[in-house]
Design an enzyme around this catalytic site. Sequence first.
Site, PDB file in Angstrom:
ATOM      1  N   ARG A   1       1.626   5.338  -7.109  1.00  0.00           N
ATOM      2  CA  ARG A   1       0.761   5.015  -8.260  1.00  0.00           C
ATOM      3  C   ARG A   1       0.270   6.294  -8.935  1.00  0.00           C
ATOM      4  O   ARG A   1      -0.044   6.278 -10.122  1.00  0.00           O
ATOM      5  CB  ARG A   1      -0.384   4.109  -7.790  1.00  0.00           C
TER       6      ARG A   1
ATOM      7  N   GLU B   1       0.984   7.326  -2.998  1.00  0.00           N
ATOM      8  CA  GLU B   1       1.380   8.389  -3.935  1.00  0.00           C
ATOM      9  C   GLU B   1       2.154   7.858  -5.139  1.00  0.00           C
ATOM     10  O   GLU B   1       2.165   8.485  -6.196  1.00  0.00           O
ATOM     11  CB  GLU B   1       2.234   9.443  -3.205  1.00  0.00           C
TER      12      GLU B   1
ATOM     13  N   ASP C   1      -0.767   8.537   1.159  1.00  0.00           N
ATOM     14  CA  ASP C   1       0.444   7.713   1.201  1.00  0.00           C
ATOM     15  C   ASP C   1       0.499   6.728   0.017  1.00  0.00           C
ATOM     16  O   ASP C   1       1.533   6.111  -0.225  1.00  0.00           O
ATOM     17  CB  ASP C   1       0.497   6.956   2.532  1.00  0.00           C
TER      18      ASP C   1
ATOM     19  N   LYS D   1       2.947   8.752   7.729  1.00  0.00           N
ATOM     20  CA  LYS D   1       3.434   7.450   8.177  1.00  0.00           C
ATOM     21  C   LYS D   1       3.838   7.523   9.647  1.00  0.00           C
ATOM     22  O   LYS D   1       4.224   8.588  10.121  1.00  0.00           O
ATOM     23  CB  LYS D   1       4.686   7.062   7.369  1.00  0.00           C
TER      24      LYS D   1
ATOM     25  N   LYS E   1       9.395   5.229 -10.463  1.00  0.00           N
ATOM     26  CA  LYS E   1       8.903   6.023  -9.329  1.00  0.00           C
ATOM     27  C   LYS E   1      10.092   6.699  -8.664  1.00  0.00           C
ATOM     28  O   LYS E   1      11.014   6.034  -8.198  1.00  0.00           O
ATOM     29  CB  LYS E   1       8.178   5.119  -8.319  1.00  0.00           C
TER      30      LYS E   1
ATOM     31  N   ASP F   1      12.576   5.554  -1.603  1.00  0.00           N
ATOM     32  CA  ASP F   1      11.346   5.466  -2.390  1.00  0.00           C
ATOM     33  C   ASP F   1      11.521   5.932  -3.843  1.00  0.00           C
ATOM     34  O   ASP F   1      10.567   5.991  -4.610  1.00  0.00           O
ATOM     35  CB  ASP F   1      10.234   6.268  -1.691  1.00  0.00           C
TER      36      ASP F   1
HETATM   37  N1  BES Z   1       6.631   3.900  -0.564  1.00  0.00           N
HETATM   38  C1  BES Z   1       5.561   3.200   0.016  1.00  0.00           C
HETATM   39  C2  BES Z   1       5.726   1.701  -0.051  1.00  0.00           C
HETATM   40  C3  BES Z   1       6.865   1.134   0.739  1.00  0.00           C
HETATM   41  C4  BES Z   1       6.653   0.688   2.026  1.00  0.00           C
HETATM   42  C5  BES Z   1       8.111   1.016   0.200  1.00  0.00           C
HETATM   43  C6  BES Z   1       7.685   0.138   2.744  1.00  0.00           C
HETATM   44  C7  BES Z   1       9.136   0.469   0.912  1.00  0.00           C
HETATM   45  C8  BES Z   1       8.944   0.020   2.186  1.00  0.00           C
HETATM   46  C9  BES Z   1       4.259   3.565  -0.676  1.00  0.00           C
HETATM   47  O1  BES Z   1       4.189   4.863  -1.166  1.00  0.00           O
HETATM   48  C10 BES Z   1       3.191   3.428   0.329  1.00  0.00           C
HETATM   49  O2  BES Z   1       3.195   4.176   1.268  1.00  0.00           O
HETATM   50  N2  BES Z   1       2.295   2.477   0.113  1.00  0.00           N
HETATM   51  C11 BES Z   1       1.223   2.234   1.016  1.00  0.00           C
HETATM   52  C12 BES Z   1      -0.039   2.131   0.213  1.00  0.00           C
HETATM   53  C13 BES Z   1      -1.279   2.095   1.040  1.00  0.00           C
HETATM   54  C14 BES Z   1      -1.514   3.447   1.678  1.00  0.00           C
HETATM   55  C15 BES Z   1      -2.432   1.706   0.165  1.00  0.00           C
HETATM   56  C16 BES Z   1       1.504   0.917   1.733  1.00  0.00           C
HETATM   57  O3  BES Z   1       1.965  -0.022   1.098  1.00  0.00           O
HETATM   58  O4  BES Z   1       1.272   0.854   2.932  1.00  0.00           O
HETATM   59 ZN    ZN Z   2       5.998   5.735  -1.634  1.00  0.00          ZN
HETATM   60 MN    MN Z   3       3.590   6.251   0.300  1.00  0.00          MN
END
Ligand code: BES
Ligand code: ZN
Ligand code: MN
Length: 516
Positions: A366, A364, A362, A292, A280, A303
């Site tokens: 996956r 994204e 968010d 966010k 990723k 990320d």
């Molecule tokens: N990049 C984030 C995950 C992340 C969060 C990495 C904190 C490092 C620190 C990912 O893209 C994300 O935003 N995931 C969301 C998914 C949700 C919207 C289902 C999450 O984990 O909140």
């Molecule tokens: Zn992310």
């Molecule tokens: Mn995200």
Amino acid sequence: MRTELSFAPISGIASELLGVLAADTQAAKGPEAKPQPTLLTTDAAVEAAAAGVLASGEYKAGTNETVLIHAPAGLKAKRLLIVGLGKLAKVTVQSVREAAGTAVRFAKPRGIREVAFALPSSESLPQAVVPAAGVLPAGVARAAVEGALVGDFDADTYRTERKDQSVQTLIIGAADVERAATEAAVREGVIVGESQNFARSLVNEPGNKLTPTILGQRAALMAQEVGLGCEVHSSEMLHQLKMGAFWSVAQGSAEPPALIVLRYEPEGVNEGPVLGLVGKGITFDTGGISIKPSDNMEKMKYDMAGGAAMMGVMRAIALLKPRVRVIAVVCAAENMPSGTAQKPGDVQTAMSGKTIEIINTDAEGRLVLADGLTYARQLGATHLIDAATLTAAISVALGKTTAGVFSNDDTTYAKFEAALTVSGEKFWRLPLGEEYAELIKSDIGDIKNTGGRFGGASTAAEFLHTFAEDTPWLHLDIAGAAWVEESRPYIAKGPSGIAVRSIFEWVRSYLEPIRI
Ligand code: BES
Ligand code: ZN
Ligand code: MN
């Protein structure tokens, strides 16, 4: 950092600072049982120089506990630094890795540019670390070098007043070891440690300095330096390949995406597995339209840590040349809100043909990985591994030092688990399965990109499973462990470089048994 290997008695190594290990050999428990700090060396001069402080009771040889002795009598080194490993019975190769990092990080702020580090004598280590009596395993030397290199990294590259405090020379003191094996191990340690730091340096770059295009250029440059095949594609290729999931993330940004492909094809290897590494590479994740909160959003420059890890692994592979074919696919994009950004409710068609309902823009990672996995399979990968800062849920489940691993194949997982004993990295297996697949069924299309509040790391993994299908596959969720929140004695605050060592070792397990 330049690394040298010295087979001379360690008291005879001239250096600014000599690091020597100690462990607590007190076996008894209870309030009466005082710590018994014991040096892990057979060098009589070092023992004599340390005798006073060890007898004093001031120093307990706790994990990464240090004590410094200036102008130690009988030693050529100007300073003797004793580094603790904690309880002897609990010492592992990872303890030695951390201790070497601790010695380097002790030296750095003090302006010490030359560090010698004495490998422990084989007799002094517990049996779990030294299975064959009398022979120090090469893994210990490799770990010491890796630890020293990892310890040397600091994140403050943009300080205008920055004084580079890097240690310039590392001397590995190897008095009682098997020479040829140790030489090879030190060389490996240098390559793996530098590759981990290469990944960290990419992760450390802010979003404005490392766009998807620039990440692609960095990949191409590295590939040229070490001799890997490399192609970097952009929007047009995404359209040609019908990568609707990857593009749906990229479409919101003024920065074009980069589809980075790195190939390692050793001559004469035309059979056997083709390992597909998928990373990723979100160079900045704002969340998109499902934006966010601003607190901590600056962190979202990391990320792309999964993609950077894959680039680090490919670098190590190119230099150490295992006889197995490996392809890496890094899906780099910026996740932005804009007039062209995708919206919740949009339906996207992935490269595989599956349709995805976007619930949350968010989620994204996956999406880009879905097409990355499909593409790696199309390129001939027989086994897949992906690494991604995928979910906040993984840190809720496992904390910030252990990363998550998921797999659809126990044999493939077993190889990864064995690799962890060499890498010293912490991963914990979490479940996939039909229950999670249920949670991501869509009313309008095949699947949706979020599965609700519960089991977030597993629903994300199950989403990826849909695209890995039945190809043996590992998914590493490194969202928590990719960033070190507070500096530790052996590693700086900032990007950790997690997964580089474990994935490298896993790759190598396809041609030779894991050595501990
Ligand atoms: N990049 C984030 C995950 C992340 C969060 C990495 C904190 C490092 C620190 C990912 O893209 C994300 O935003 N995931 C969301 C998914 C949700 C919207 C289902 C999450 O984990 O909140
Ligand atoms: Zn992310
Ligand atoms: Mn995200």
